[in-house]
Scaffold this active site. Structure first.
Site, PDB file in Angstrom:
ATOM      1  N   GLY A  17       0.771  -1.252   0.000  1.00  0.00           N
ATOM      2  CA  GLY A  17       0.000   0.000   0.000  1.00  0.00           C
ATOM      3  C   GLY A  17       0.797   1.294   0.000  1.00  0.00           C
ATOM      4  O   GLY A  17       0.241   2.347   0.313  1.00  0.00           O
ATOM      5  N   ASN A  19       1.852   2.946  -2.580  1.00  0.00           N
ATOM      6  CA  ASN A  19       1.245   3.822  -3.592  1.00  0.00           C
ATOM      7  C   ASN A  19      -0.100   4.369  -3.114  1.00  0.00           C
ATOM      8  O   ASN A  19      -0.446   5.514  -3.400  1.00  0.00           O
ATOM      9  CB  ASN A  19       1.067   3.081  -4.920  1.00  0.00           C
ATOM     10  CG  ASN A  19       2.331   3.098  -5.767  1.00  0.00           C
ATOM     11  OD1 ASN A  19       2.737   4.147  -6.257  1.00  0.00           O
ATOM     12  ND2 ASN A  19       2.965   1.942  -5.897  1.00  0.00           N
ATOM     13  N   MET A  91      -3.258  -6.998  -7.510  1.00  0.00           N
ATOM     14  CA  MET A  91      -2.691  -8.142  -8.216  1.00  0.00           C
ATOM     15  C   MET A  91      -3.742  -9.069  -8.841  1.00  0.00           C
ATOM     16  O   MET A  91      -3.495 -10.252  -9.042  1.00  0.00           O
ATOM     17  CB  MET A  91      -1.761  -8.927  -7.281  1.00  0.00           C
ATOM     18  CG  MET A  91      -0.654  -8.069  -6.694  1.00  0.00           C
ATOM     19  SD  MET A  91       0.199  -7.008  -7.900  1.00  0.00           S
ATOM     20  CE  MET A  91       1.660  -7.957  -8.198  1.00  0.00           C
ATOM     21  N   ILE A  93      -6.678  -9.560 -12.099  1.00  0.00           N
ATOM     22  CA  ILE A  93      -6.947  -9.062 -13.450  1.00  0.00           C
ATOM     23  C   ILE A  93      -8.434  -8.785 -13.606  1.00  0.00           C
ATOM     24  O   ILE A  93      -9.268  -9.673 -13.378  1.00  0.00           O
ATOM     25  CB  ILE A  93      -6.432 -10.071 -14.506  1.00  0.00           C
ATOM     26  CG1 ILE A  93      -4.908 -10.169 -14.386  1.00  0.00           C
ATOM     27  CG2 ILE A  93      -6.843  -9.640 -15.915  1.00  0.00           C
ATOM     28  CD1 ILE A  93      -4.278 -11.238 -15.246  1.00  0.00           C
ATOM     29  N   LEU A  94      -8.748  -7.560 -13.969  1.00  0.00           N
ATOM     30  CA  LEU A  94     -10.154  -7.172 -14.138  1.00  0.00           C
ATOM     31  C   LEU A  94     -10.647  -7.612 -15.519  1.00  0.00           C
ATOM     32  O   LEU A  94      -9.910  -7.553 -16.503  1.00  0.00           O
ATOM     33  CB  LEU A  94     -10.297  -5.658 -13.976  1.00  0.00           C
ATOM     34  CG  LEU A  94      -9.940  -5.120 -12.580  1.00  0.00           C
ATOM     35  CD1 LEU A  94      -9.817  -3.593 -12.597  1.00  0.00           C
ATOM     36  CD2 LEU A  94     -10.959  -5.563 -11.531  1.00  0.00           C
ATOM     37  N   HIS A 110       2.756   0.375 -12.992  1.00  0.00           N
ATOM     38  CA  HIS A 110       3.466  -0.881 -13.233  1.00  0.00           C
ATOM     39  C   HIS A 110       4.973  -0.655 -13.072  1.00  0.00           C
ATOM     40  O   HIS A 110       5.505   0.339 -13.572  1.00  0.00           O
ATOM     41  CB  HIS A 110       3.148  -1.390 -14.645  1.00  0.00           C
ATOM     42  CG  HIS A 110       3.783  -2.700 -14.952  1.00  0.00           C
ATOM     43  ND1 HIS A 110       3.288  -3.898 -14.450  1.00  0.00           N
ATOM     44  CD2 HIS A 110       4.886  -3.013 -15.668  1.00  0.00           C
ATOM     45  CE1 HIS A 110       4.070  -4.883 -14.865  1.00  0.00           C
ATOM     46  NE2 HIS A 110       5.045  -4.383 -15.603  1.00  0.00           N
ATOM     47  N   ALA A 142      -6.499  -1.646 -19.950  1.00  0.00           N
ATOM     48  CA  ALA A 142      -7.214  -2.224 -21.083  1.00  0.00           C
ATOM     49  C   ALA A 142      -7.352  -3.721 -20.837  1.00  0.00           C
ATOM     50  O   ALA A 142      -6.737  -4.260 -19.906  1.00  0.00           O
ATOM     51  CB  ALA A 142      -6.434  -1.963 -22.362  1.00  0.00           C
ATOM     52  N   GLU A 175       7.862   5.700  -8.620  1.00  0.00           N
ATOM     53  CA  GLU A 175       6.425   5.425  -8.798  1.00  0.00           C
ATOM     54  C   GLU A 175       5.587   6.493  -8.094  1.00  0.00           C
ATOM     55  O   GLU A 175       4.592   6.976  -8.625  1.00  0.00           O
ATOM     56  CB  GLU A 175       6.060   4.046  -8.231  1.00  0.00           C
ATOM     57  CG  GLU A 175       6.491   2.888  -9.106  1.00  0.00           C
ATOM     58  CD  GLU A 175       5.927   1.553  -8.620  1.00  0.00           C
ATOM     59  OE1 GLU A 175       4.856   1.530  -8.003  1.00  0.00           O
ATOM     60  OE2 GLU A 175       6.579   0.526  -8.868  1.00  0.00           O
TER      61      GLU A 175
HETATM   62  C1  GAR Z   1       4.335  -1.484  -7.027  1.00  0.00           C
HETATM   63  O1  GAR Z   1       5.689  -1.602  -7.401  1.00  0.00           O
HETATM   64  C2  GAR Z   1       3.447  -1.556  -8.249  1.00  0.00           C
HETATM   65  O2  GAR Z   1       3.995  -0.934  -9.377  1.00  0.00           O
HETATM   66  C3  GAR Z   1       3.338  -3.034  -8.455  1.00  0.00           C
HETATM   67  O3  GAR Z   1       3.215  -3.571  -7.166  1.00  0.00           O
HETATM   68  C4  GAR Z   1       3.890  -2.721  -6.241  1.00  0.00           C
HETATM   69  C5  GAR Z   1       2.907  -2.362  -5.161  1.00  0.00           C
HETATM   70  O4  GAR Z   1       3.532  -1.657  -4.120  1.00  0.00           O
HETATM   71  N1  GAR Z   1       2.215  -3.369  -9.277  1.00  0.00           N
HETATM   72  C6  GAR Z   1       2.197  -4.402 -10.089  1.00  0.00           C
HETATM   73  O5  GAR Z   1       3.110  -5.177 -10.210  1.00  0.00           O
HETATM   74  C7  GAR Z   1       0.900  -4.551 -10.874  1.00  0.00           C
HETATM   75  N2  GAR Z   1       1.011  -5.589 -11.813  1.00  0.00           N
HETATM   76  P1  GAR Z   1       2.654  -0.916  -3.028  1.00  0.00           P
HETATM   77  O6  GAR Z   1       1.620  -1.922  -2.511  1.00  0.00           O
HETATM   78  O7  GAR Z   1       3.627  -0.500  -1.966  1.00  0.00           O
HETATM   79  O8  GAR Z   1       1.997   0.248  -3.684  1.00  0.00           O
END
Ligand code: GAR
Length: 188
Positions: A17, A19, A91, A93-94, A110, A142, A175
């Site tokens: 979490g 992000n 994680m 897929i919609l 990503h 998409a 990110e």
């Molecule tokens: C992030 O690095 C994000 O880009 C990736 O998971 C991590 C989540 O970190 N997302 C994917 O790989 C989506 N396919 P967070 O839970 O600390 O935000």
């Protein structure tokens, strides 16, 4: 922007979490066009603590049965009049059906410089292939995985002696900046 005019946004998570926390903090700034009104998690994730800390409505939705899960998501999204969705380490897929219902309104972050390294273990694969750089990308969601239109992306240099963990740390830092910039780019 005043609180009233901000776009009601849901964040979907599955894990740590960071992000989500970044988006919540951003949404509380004056210049943010979005307000985080709802957090949906596909499991009992650590990141839910940020929603609770900020008293943001949150819900765990079990995605074992995708169709039912998406129906439950739609019910709460509609009930709260959500207009925009940010995937943040979500994680699952919609389905195409779900994406169509929020056409052009779902974005994802990503941890690679797309179109390189779609899917999982992006840093492991980038290092195995002796890449000179990796990065991160914010894109529209998409039907095809990690393939929607790119909004913004940022390169991150891979240095000598780079490890998966050191690379991941550099990427997550970028990110957080990129996600804010992408949201501003969309609405400004
Ligand atoms: C992030 O690095 C994000 O880009 C990736 O998971 C991590 C989540 O970190 N997302 C994917 O790989 C989506 N396919 P967070 O839970 O600390 O935000």
């Amino acid at each position: 922007m005043t609180g009233l005019k901000k776009i009601k946004t849901a964040v979907f998570i599955s894990g740590r979490g960071s992000n989500l926390n970044n988006l919540i903090k951003f949404s509380k700034t004056k210049k943010s066009p979005i307000i985080i009104d709802l957090v949906i998690s596909s499991k009992k994730a650590f990141g839910l603590k940020y929603a609770n800390q900020h008293k943001i409505k949150n819900k765990i939705i079990n995605f074992k049965k995708n169709k039912i899960a998406e129906k439950n998501c739609l019910t709460i999204l509609n009930k709260r009049n959500i207009k925009f969705i940010c995937l943040a380490g979500f994680m699952k897929i919609l389905s195409n059906d779900f994406i169509k219902k929020f056409k052009g309104k779902i974005i994802n972050i990503h941890p690679s410089y797309l179109p390189k390294y779609k899917g999982l273990n992006t840093s492991v694969r980038a290092l195995q292939n002796n890449e000179k750089f990796s990065g991160c990308t914010v894109h529209y969601v998409a039907a095809k995985l990690d393939s929607g239109k790119i909004i913004l992306q940022k390169k991150v240099k891979i240095t000598k002696n780079e490890t998966v963990s050191s690379l991941d740390k550099k990427i997550i830092k970028e990110e957080h900046k990129l996600y804010r910039a992408a949201v501003l780019k969309i609405f400004n």
